[in-house]
Write a protein that holds these residues in place. Structure first.
Motif, short mmCIF file in Angstrom:
data_model
loop_
_atom_site.label_atom_id
_atom_site.label_comp_id
_atom_site.label_asym_id
_atom_site.label_seq_id
_atom_site.Cartn_x
_atom_site.Cartn_y
_atom_site.Cartn_z
N UNK A 204 -10.25 67.20 72.17
CA UNK A 204 -10.46 68.25 71.16
C UNK A 204 -11.18 67.62 69.98
N UNK A 205 -12.43 67.97 69.71
CA UNK A 205 -13.20 67.32 68.65
C UNK A 205 -12.56 67.43 67.27
N UNK A 206 -11.89 68.55 66.99
CA UNK A 206 -11.31 68.73 65.65
C UNK A 206 -10.18 67.77 65.37
N UNK A 207 -9.64 67.12 66.40
CA UNK A 207 -8.56 66.15 66.20
C UNK A 207 -9.10 64.76 65.87
N UNK A 208 -10.41 64.59 65.95
CA UNK A 208 -11.04 63.29 65.70
C UNK A 208 -11.79 63.37 64.38
N UNK A 209 -11.17 62.85 63.33
CA UNK A 209 -11.77 62.95 62.00
C UNK A 209 -12.88 61.91 61.83
N UNK A 210 -12.58 60.66 62.08
CA UNK A 210 -13.56 59.58 62.04
C UNK A 210 -13.49 58.87 63.39
N UNK A 211 -14.50 58.99 64.24
CA UNK A 211 -14.43 58.43 65.59
C UNK A 211 -14.06 56.95 65.61
N UNK A 212 -14.61 56.17 64.68
CA UNK A 212 -14.37 54.72 64.70
C UNK A 212 -12.91 54.38 64.44
N UNK A 213 -12.17 55.31 63.84
CA UNK A 213 -10.74 55.09 63.58
C UNK A 213 -9.89 55.78 64.63
N UNK A 214 -10.15 57.08 64.84
CA UNK A 214 -9.29 57.90 65.71
C UNK A 214 -9.37 57.52 67.18
#
Length: 368
Positions: A204-214
């Motif tokens: 779910x893209x909305x659950x990934x705020x900053x890809x490098x962290x999440x």
């Protein structure tokens, strides 16, 4: 299904305590008035600590939160912040916590769905993946599996993803469930997938705020499972795409930089399908279920032909999913689809000691 409780991306599941100090924050005057009226009807009193900040002491805060959620409209409940605070909280600390607190709507959902808290506490035991084969339509060989999340309730009943994610969305804990889905898929596929098959994982893209962290937990889970990043295909449905295409584009870029591929699901189901396809150019395109199952109707043929032409023009592959008959499989092959998925080729199953194979139907007549 019994109800459930979900939490934020990084926190452990939690819910309001049964008694204590309840803080409600809202900028809408008529909402605050409605909350005060409700408290009076319940024999309680809301005190104004500051404009927009209300305080209530109760032996049972859960009852008030649930009643307030029902009293207000969905829009009103979504904008009220709801916090069960320590009795000795300082005012400045209290206001800061209230601004970060979940909405009244989410707090009510966490109370309503409280019996799934134990699933999050026992994540590795409560959640599991089933895997459905994806075949090469040219020869019927299994080339990949899609991981689908399941859970076992405290009563031993299977809980399906539509129930899980609906409750998580209401409680504003989608991020936690999404992370569990990704890591569970990787962890349980590691022992049997092998190095010649791909693994499709929903996100779910909305659950990934900053890809490098999440997405660090996803990369760590793949490494621990012994799976290469180039075996992974991260898949998102079109219903999530249209909300923030630019953000999804950044997530896609992050995955691709690490050698993964990306897929768009349910293509053809929304008005913006072709525009999204042209802009994002995913490595894999999965055709919408209803379109595939309507084959070989003239309208479905026209939609599939357009999607196949665009995807092949930039080098993408097309999956016809939810194939249930030889006629549907033959039509998909005739229109140029590359891969097939559905009960005709194999149903979702839990992994055994050996790699699973397609067990139902087999390759269509056109592929034999």
């Amino acid at each position: 299904m019994a109800s459930s409780c979900f939490g934020c991306v990084c926190a452990s599941p939690a819910r309001p305590t049964m008694s204590g100090r309840l803080i409600l924050a809202t900028d809408i005057d008529h909402t605050a008035s409605a909350l005060r009226s409700l408290a009076l009807r319940l024999g309680l009193r809301l005190t104004v600590l500051d404009p927009g900040i209300l305080e209530l002491y109760a032996d049972d805060t859960d009852t008030f939160v649930a009643a307030a959620r029902d009293e207000l409209s969905i829009v009103e409940a979504d904008e009220v912040r709801c916090l069960v605070a320590p009795l000795d909280s300082a005012p400045l600390e209290l206001f800061a916590q209230a601004m970060r607190a979940p909405s009244l709507s989410a707090s009510g959902a966490r109370i309503e769905h409280a019996d799934l808290v134990s699933l999050f506490d026992a994540e590795h035991d409560a959640f599991y993946s089933v895997y459905q084969p994806i075949v090469d339509l040219a020869d019927g060989d299994v080339v990949a599996y899609e991981a689908l999340l399941r859970a076992t309730s405290t009563k031993g009943e299977q809980v399906m993803p539509d129930e899980l994610f609906a409750a998580a969305h209401q409680a504003e804990w989608t991020g936690m469930l999404d992370r569990i889905g990704r890591t569970t898929a990787l962890r349980q596929a590691g022992p049997w997938l092998g190095d010649d098959k791909d693994l499709y994982i929903n996100f779910v893209p909305s659950s990934i705020y900053r890809p490098e962290v999440c997405l660090r937990t996803t990369e760590r889970a793949a490494d621990q499972a012994g799976l290469r990043m180039d075996q992974l295909v991260f898949e998102v449905t079109e219903s999530h795409l249209v909300r923030d295409v630019a953000h999804l584009d950044r997530v896609f870029d992050y995955y691709r930089e690490r050698g993964c591929r990306v897929a768009m699901d349910d293509l053809g189901s929304g008005y913006s399908s072709l525009n999204l396809l042209l802009r994002l150019q995913p490595d894999v395109v999965k055709l919408d279920k209803e379109i595939v199952q309507s084959l070989p109707s003239p309208v479905s043929i026209a939609v599939v032909s357009a999607i196949v032409s665009i995807a092949h023009a930039y080098g993408g592959k097309v999956v016809a999913e939810c194939i249930e008959t030889a006629e549907q499989a033959d039509a998909a092959i005739g229109l140029g689809a590359d891969l097939g998925q559905g009960w005709y080729f194999g149903r979702p199953a839990r992994p055994g000691p050996r790699p699973m194979a397609a067990v139902s139907g087999g390759a269509s007549t056109a592929a034999r």
